[in-house]
Design an enzyme around this catalytic site. Sequence first.
Site, PDB file in Angstrom:
ATOM      1  CD  GLN A   1      -3.304  -4.499   6.689  1.00 32.66           C
ATOM      2  OE1 GLN A   1      -3.428  -3.434   6.083  1.00 32.66           O
ATOM      3  NE2 GLN A   1      -3.682  -5.648   6.151  1.00 32.66           N
TER       4      GLN A   1
ATOM      5  CG  ASP B   1      -9.213   0.437   5.589  1.00 37.14           C
ATOM      6  OD1 ASP B   1      -9.007  -0.069   4.483  1.00 37.14           O
ATOM      7  OD2 ASP B   1      -8.500   0.251   6.586  1.00 37.14           O
TER       8      ASP B   1
ATOM      9  CE  LYS C   1      -3.737  -2.447   2.301  1.00 36.44           C
ATOM     10  NZ  LYS C   1      -4.443  -2.818   3.528  1.00 36.44           N
TER      11      LYS C   1
HETATM   12  N1  GUN Z   1      -6.822  -6.495   6.263  1.00 34.43           N
HETATM   13  C1  GUN Z   1      -7.211  -7.189   5.159  1.00 34.43           C
HETATM   14  N2  GUN Z   1      -7.783  -6.357   4.261  1.00 34.43           N
HETATM   15  C2  GUN Z   1      -7.759  -5.122   4.819  1.00 34.43           C
HETATM   16  C3  GUN Z   1      -8.195  -3.845   4.373  1.00 34.43           C
HETATM   17  O1  GUN Z   1      -8.755  -3.677   3.281  1.00 34.43           O
HETATM   18  N3  GUN Z   1      -7.975  -2.807   5.237  1.00 34.43           N
HETATM   19  C4  GUN Z   1      -7.387  -2.987   6.451  1.00 34.43           C
HETATM   20  N4  GUN Z   1      -7.233  -1.908   7.236  1.00 34.43           N
HETATM   21  N5  GUN Z   1      -6.976  -4.155   6.893  1.00 34.43           N
HETATM   22  C5  GUN Z   1      -7.151  -5.216   6.074  1.00 34.43           C
END
Ligand code: GUN
Length: 302
Positions: free
Chosen positions: A98, A121, A54
């Site tokens: 995350q 998110d 990311k």
């Molecule tokens: N863990 C797995 N997918 C995601 C996501 O799209 N966002 C976040 N913050 N954690 C994740």
Amino acid sequence: MTAQIISGREIAEAIRAELAEEVRELKESHGMVPGLATVLVGEDPASQMYVGMKNKAGAKLGIHSRQISLPAGTTQDELMGVVAGLNAAPEIHGILVQLPLPEHIDEAAIIEAIDPMKDVDGFHPINVGRMSTDSGTFFASCTPAGIIEMLLRSGHDPAGKQVVVVGRSNIVGRPLASLLLRKGRGGNATVTVAHSRTRDLAAVTRSAEILVVAMGRPESITGDMVAPGAVVIDVGTNRVEDPESEKGYRVCGDVLFDEVVQVASAISPVPGGVGPMTITMLLSNTVKAARLALERGGGGDA
Ligand code: GUN
């Protein structure tokens, strides 16, 4: 029939080029650099990899990325403090914590502590609520938003169609159903959400003109479960043992690709389908958050 392949990788590339242009314009016209903070608690290798991807993708577009890595033993209060600091930081427009978080942390409380206007998110209840009521300004969660973009940009507008979503998770199934039901772009579908308790799943999936599968079970949707000519989006990412592969495993979706590709009119592959779209929509939300901050009169000082 051999299906059209809906390449998330190619669509993601096109959107990232548009976003890079927007980032350049924000900088030139307003002296603003969109800022994304990612917070990782603990040392889970998969989470480390996702967060790294990311940040790298953001930096490539000219987004200012700040990665905060905290030890697994970080307390609830300490994490709340980090979120509060990021909420107050004018150069940070998007915050991503995350998931999953270590068990001793109250995940819902952390998500609710993020400023909804920095919740790129789209997990905060304010964003989820506005999305489901189709009202006000909100950030849509990234995977569902990516799926809608894939459908639109490959020529499969869901408006008026029978769409079946398999899976009712908070990250994919439920928010996707909300987006598909909206009256605007990418919406106006007739939506069925199937799940592990659905009776005669095959009969339901066969009723779909567009079938989106997010059940988390490798290669579970077989050719006989798909109507001829349906459009199929596979959200699954599963590792299955494969002694023939050098690594000892291969990555596959929730759809048995080799069978369904013979029946569907279009299908997204795994890998190279939904995966690249999720990160792209996170970057898109970050740019949107920066623009909103600008409209509110802040953030031109990064
Ligand atoms: N863990 C797995 N997918 C995601 C996501 O799209 N966002 C976040 N913050 N954690 C994740």
